[in-house]
Design a protein around this motif. Structure first.
Motif, mmCIF file in Angstrom:
data_model
loop_
_atom_site.group_PDB
_atom_site.id
_atom_site.type_symbol
_atom_site.label_atom_id
_atom_site.label_comp_id
_atom_site.label_asym_id
_atom_site.label_seq_id
_atom_site.Cartn_x
_atom_site.Cartn_y
_atom_site.Cartn_z
ATOM 1 N N HIS A 37 0.870 -1.178 0.000
ATOM 2 C CA HIS A 37 0.000 0.000 0.000
ATOM 3 C C HIS A 37 0.906 1.226 0.000
ATOM 4 N N ARG A 38 0.763 2.074 -1.028
ATOM 5 C CA ARG A 38 1.598 3.273 -1.107
ATOM 6 C C ARG A 38 0.974 4.274 -2.077
ATOM 7 N N THR A 39 1.508 5.475 -2.061
ATOM 8 C CA THR A 39 1.084 6.499 -3.015
ATOM 9 C C THR A 39 1.980 6.405 -4.246
ATOM 10 N N LEU A 40 1.329 6.283 -5.395
ATOM 11 C CA LEU A 40 2.043 6.238 -6.672
ATOM 12 C C LEU A 40 2.078 7.659 -7.229
ATOM 13 N N ASP A 41 3.266 8.114 -7.648
ATOM 14 C CA ASP A 41 3.384 9.499 -8.104
ATOM 15 C C ASP A 41 4.320 9.660 -9.296
ATOM 16 N N ALA A 42 4.554 8.610 -10.039
ATOM 17 C CA ALA A 42 5.462 8.674 -11.190
ATOM 18 C C ALA A 42 4.820 9.458 -12.335
ATOM 19 N N PRO A 43 5.627 10.188 -13.099
ATOM 20 C CA PRO A 43 5.093 11.003 -14.199
ATOM 21 C C PRO A 43 4.307 10.207 -15.250
ATOM 22 N N TYR A 44 4.660 8.956 -15.500
ATOM 23 C CA TYR A 44 3.947 8.171 -16.520
ATOM 24 C C TYR A 44 2.477 7.964 -16.180
ATOM 25 N N LEU A 45 2.108 8.031 -14.881
ATOM 26 C CA LEU A 45 0.719 7.782 -14.478
ATOM 27 C C LEU A 45 -0.256 8.726 -15.177
ATOM 28 N N GLY A 46 0.132 9.988 -15.324
ATOM 29 C CA GLY A 46 -0.728 10.948 -16.002
ATOM 30 C C GLY A 46 -0.964 10.575 -17.451
ATOM 31 N N GLN A 47 0.065 10.051 -18.104
ATOM 32 C CA GLN A 47 -0.077 9.633 -19.492
ATOM 33 C C GLN A 47 -0.989 8.418 -19.608
ATOM 34 N N VAL A 48 -0.821 7.461 -18.711
ATOM 35 C CA VAL A 48 -1.615 6.233 -18.770
ATOM 36 C C VAL A 48 -3.078 6.512 -18.428
ATOM 37 N N THR A 49 -3.320 7.296 -17.383
ATOM 38 C CA THR A 49 -4.675 7.470 -16.845
ATOM 39 C C THR A 49 -5.444 8.636 -17.446
ATOM 40 N N GLY A 50 -4.736 9.560 -18.104
ATOM 41 C CA GLY A 50 -5.404 10.741 -18.627
ATOM 42 C C GLY A 50 -5.566 11.847 -17.603
ATOM 43 N N TYR A 51 -4.922 11.722 -16.454
ATOM 44 C CA TYR A 51 -4.937 12.745 -15.405
ATOM 45 C C TYR A 51 -3.505 13.245 -15.214
ATOM 46 N N PRO A 52 -3.088 14.257 -15.991
ATOM 47 C CA PRO A 52 -1.707 14.742 -15.873
ATOM 48 C C PRO A 52 -1.360 15.120 -14.430
ATOM 49 N N GLY A 53 -0.194 14.675 -13.971
ATOM 50 C CA GLY A 53 0.271 15.001 -12.633
ATOM 51 C C GLY A 53 -0.427 14.256 -11.504
ATOM 52 N N VAL A 54 -1.200 13.242 -11.836
ATOM 53 C CA VAL A 54 -1.990 12.529 -10.822
ATOM 54 C C VAL A 54 -1.098 11.782 -9.826
ATOM 55 N N ASN A 55 -1.553 11.734 -8.600
ATOM 56 C CA ASN A 55 -1.029 10.817 -7.586
ATOM 57 C C ASN A 55 -2.156 9.855 -7.270
ATOM 58 N N ILE A 71 -6.622 -1.761 -5.587
ATOM 59 C CA ILE A 71 -7.525 -0.809 -4.941
ATOM 60 C C ILE A 71 -6.910 0.579 -5.087
ATOM 61 N N LEU A 72 -7.663 1.501 -5.713
ATOM 62 C CA LEU A 72 -7.116 2.798 -6.081
ATOM 63 C C LEU A 72 -7.989 3.956 -5.614
ATOM 64 N N ASN A 73 -7.350 5.035 -5.203
ATOM 65 C CA ASN A 73 -8.015 6.307 -4.986
ATOM 66 C C ASN A 73 -7.208 7.344 -5.758
ATOM 67 N N TYR A 74 -7.800 7.835 -6.863
ATOM 68 C CA TYR A 74 -7.150 8.871 -7.664
ATOM 69 C C TYR A 74 -7.255 10.173 -6.885
ATOM 70 N N LEU A 75 -6.124 10.750 -6.550
ATOM 71 C CA LEU A 75 -6.099 11.956 -5.727
ATOM 72 C C LEU A 75 -6.263 13.180 -6.629
ATOM 73 N N VAL A 76 -7.479 13.326 -7.176
ATOM 74 C CA VAL A 76 -7.844 14.425 -8.064
ATOM 75 C C VAL A 76 -9.119 15.075 -7.549
ATOM 76 N N ASP A 77 -9.372 16.302 -8.019
ATOM 77 C CA ASP A 77 -10.571 17.019 -7.594
ATOM 78 C C ASP A 77 -11.817 16.588 -8.352
ATOM 79 N N ASP A 78 -11.677 16.237 -9.627
ATOM 80 C CA ASP A 78 -12.834 15.901 -10.454
ATOM 81 C C ASP A 78 -13.136 14.416 -10.365
#
Length: 151
Positions: A37-55, A71-78
């Motif tokens: 269990h950890r926070t993922l914050d690599a730059p590629y995540l935004g490219q894969v998920t469509g949420y630039p800069g996402v953690n 099990i995921l929680n996208y740390l985004v506002d929308d």
């Protein structure tokens, strides 16, 4: 047609509001701990998920039989929620094959599941005659199906 390039289902991913709360449910219900269990914050995540800069707050649980639950929680506002009704497009359910369906139903309920079915139901028609199945929801509304094969 299945091609040679297809190997197996790698994982089932569910998006939740609170990974810690979700892990409490899955640990209690399955009796197993997460692999990590950890926070993922690599730059590629935004490219894969469509949420630039996402953690992403993320955890992995190894389910019985070799499938992985992500099990995921996208740390985004929308966060536009998909309605949780099982029949709605975009909804997902996780089916776990069990030996003692009543015991696992009871365990899921003790772990905080909400029932959809009245309890384990015997399938009386079609290709799954003799199978028992039931639906519950985890604390985030993810549908959990328990299935006991025909004896």
């Amino acid at each position: 047609m299945v091609t040679e390039d297809l190997r197996r289902v790698h994982h089932v991913g569910i998006t939740v509001r609170d990974v810690g709360r979700s892990l409490e449910f899955w640990r209690s219900f399955l009796g197993i701990k997460e692999r990590w269990h950890r926070t993922l914050d690599a730059p590629y995540l935004g490219q894969v998920t469509g949420y630039p800069g996402v953690n992403i707050d993320a955890a992995i649980i190894d389910l019985p039989g070799g499938t992985v639950l992500e099990i995921l929680n996208y740390l985004v506002d929308d966060k536009s929620p998909i309605p949780s009704e099982t029949a709605n497009p975009g909804n997902v359910h996780v089916c776990i094959e069990v030996d003692d369906i009543q015991e696992m139903w009871d365990r899921a309920m003790r772990s905080g599941a909400t029932p959809i079915s009245p309890g384990p139901v015997e399938i009386t028609h079609g290709p799954n005659v003799g199978v028992q199945a039931c639906y519950l929801r985890d604390p985030d509304g993810i549908t959990l199906e328990l299935l006991r094969p025909a004896h």
